[in-house]
Design a protein around this motif. Structure first.
Motif, PDB file in Angstrom:
ATOM      1  N   GLU A   4      -2.198   0.408  -7.167  1.00 16.74           N
ATOM      2  CA  GLU A   4      -2.755   1.437  -8.055  1.00 16.74           C
ATOM      3  C   GLU A   4      -2.856   0.959  -9.492  1.00 16.74           C
ATOM      4  O   GLU A   4      -2.054   0.149  -9.942  1.00 16.74           O
ATOM      5  CB  GLU A   4      -1.885   2.708  -7.979  1.00 16.74           C
ATOM      6  CG  GLU A   4      -2.005   3.396  -6.636  1.00 16.74           C
ATOM      7  CD  GLU A   4      -0.987   4.519  -6.471  1.00 16.74           C
ATOM      8  OE1 GLU A   4      -0.391   4.934  -7.476  1.00 16.74           O
ATOM      9  OE2 GLU A   4      -0.816   4.962  -5.326  1.00 16.74           O
ATOM     10  N   LYS A  42       0.839  -1.199   0.000  1.00 11.70           N
ATOM     11  CA  LYS A  42       0.000   0.000   0.000  1.00 11.70           C
ATOM     12  C   LYS A  42       0.880   1.257   0.000  1.00 11.70           C
ATOM     13  O   LYS A  42       0.631   2.210  -0.723  1.00 11.70           O
ATOM     14  CB  LYS A  42      -0.892  -0.029   1.246  1.00 11.70           C
ATOM     15  CG  LYS A  42      -2.164   0.771   1.096  1.00 11.70           C
ATOM     16  CD  LYS A  42      -3.085   0.516   2.283  1.00 11.70           C
ATOM     17  CE  LYS A  42      -4.138   1.576   2.420  1.00 11.70           C
ATOM     18  NZ  LYS A  42      -5.012   1.742   1.282  1.00 11.70           N
ATOM     19  N   GLN A  43       1.930   1.216   0.815  1.00 10.97           N
ATOM     20  CA  GLN A  43       2.834   2.357   0.937  1.00 10.97           C
ATOM     21  C   GLN A  43       3.509   2.689  -0.404  1.00 10.97           C
ATOM     22  O   GLN A  43       3.704   3.852  -0.738  1.00 10.97           O
ATOM     23  CB  GLN A  43       3.900   2.025   1.982  1.00 10.97           C
ATOM     24  CG  GLN A  43       4.467   3.233   2.665  1.00 10.97           C
ATOM     25  CD  GLN A  43       5.466   2.840   3.732  1.00 10.97           C
ATOM     26  OE1 GLN A  43       6.200   1.867   3.597  1.00 10.97           O
ATOM     27  NE2 GLN A  43       5.510   3.599   4.799  1.00 10.97           N
ATOM     28  N   LEU A  44       3.860   1.654  -1.171  1.00 10.75           N
ATOM     29  CA  LEU A  44       4.540   1.865  -2.447  1.00 10.75           C
ATOM     30  C   LEU A  44       3.547   2.028  -3.608  1.00 10.75           C
ATOM     31  O   LEU A  44       3.949   2.170  -4.758  1.00 10.75           O
ATOM     32  CB  LEU A  44       5.491   0.702  -2.737  1.00 10.75           C
ATOM     33  CG  LEU A  44       6.726   0.625  -1.831  1.00 10.75           C
ATOM     34  CD1 LEU A  44       7.412  -0.722  -1.970  1.00 10.75           C
ATOM     35  CD2 LEU A  44       7.713   1.738  -2.161  1.00 10.75           C
ATOM     36  N   GLY A  45       2.271   2.010  -3.274  1.00 10.77           N
ATOM     37  CA  GLY A  45       1.241   2.206  -4.307  1.00 10.77           C
ATOM     38  C   GLY A  45       1.152   1.048  -5.270  1.00 10.77           C
ATOM     39  O   GLY A  45       0.816   1.239  -6.441  1.00 10.77           O
ATOM     40  N   CYS A  46       1.431  -0.167  -4.798  1.00 15.33           N
ATOM     41  CA  CYS A  46       1.429  -1.332  -5.697  1.00 15.33           C
ATOM     42  C   CYS A  46       0.033  -1.703  -6.188  1.00 15.33           C
ATOM     43  O   CYS A  46      -0.113  -2.355  -7.211  1.00 15.33           O
ATOM     44  CB  CYS A  46       2.050  -2.542  -5.006  1.00 15.33           C
ATOM     45  SG  CYS A  46       3.799  -2.335  -4.719  1.00 15.33           S
TER      46      CYS A  46
END
Lengths: 65, 144
Positions: free
Chosen positions: B141, B135-139
């Motif tokens: 998206e 979630k933190q790395l926007g995977c």
């Protein structure tokens, strides 16, 4: 670290998936690099520079300077 | 990994994940034999129990090697994500495991501190840490 990956990709009409394939990384990695959430290693930065026929510093910019 | 250099990242991941799943399944089955075999299959025969443990260890080693291959096949961001998740899991397991054991030794919990509780804790810590990092790395998206 700021970068121009998204602009360069758009200029060549590459999708994130296509660029990911060319650089042998996942689409999520391209997305994270473009959004500045992940800084690529030197070998990956060189690979991107070779692909776009540019110097590393033309793609990636150190935000401290 | 040298044999896999002609493969794309997706092909590599698919192959390595399948291999890891296969060895994990074998390991679980061999562990079931070690756990239940002495009582249900060979009625305490020591030689068969030792053979089952040796097979379990050998299959476990293959599972570790499959996991190593799987990690080496990932790209650099995925490797970083896994490294962080494993580091947090290792640290949390060490700290919580020893604290849990101390609670048992001091008779502060009404049940025995079982190793399986720690394994469940490890699994959950690893799962939620990986989820958080994704979630933190926007995977999750959408692609452009």
């Amino acid at each position: 670290m700021k970068n121009r990956l998204k602009v360069l990709r758009a200029e060549r009409n590459y999708t994130q998936a296509k660029l990911a394939e060319l650089l042998d990384v996942s689409r999520q990695t391209i997305n994270a690099i473009e959004k500045g959430k992940f800084d690529p290693s030197l070998p990956l930065a060189f690979k991107a520079a070779r692909l776009f026929n540019l110097k590393i510093e033309d793609i990636f910019e150190d935000e401290e300077y | 990994m040298s044999k896999q250099t002609h493969l794309t990242l997706n092909q590599r991941n698919k192959m390595n994940t399948a291999s890891l799943a296969k060895w994990t399944l074998f390991w679980m089955l061999s562990l079931a034999f070690v756990s239940f075999g002495p009582n249900l299959l060979w009625e305490g025969n020591i030689i068969l129990s030792v053979i089952a443990v040796v097979i379990n260890l050998a299959v476990g080693l293959m599972m570790i090697l499959a996991n190593k291959r799987h990690l080496q096949g990932l790209d650099e961001m995925q490797q970083r994500l896994q490294l962080n998740a494993m580091a947090i899991t290792l640290g949390a397991t060490l700290i919580v495991g020893l604290a849990y054991s101390s609670l048992d030794n001091s008779a502060l919990i009404p049940f025995t501190a079982d190793i399986s509780h720690l394994v469940i804790f490890m699994g959950l810590t690893y799962f939620f840490t990986t989820l958080f990092m994704h979630k933190q790395l926007g995977c999750g998206e959408e692609g452009e």
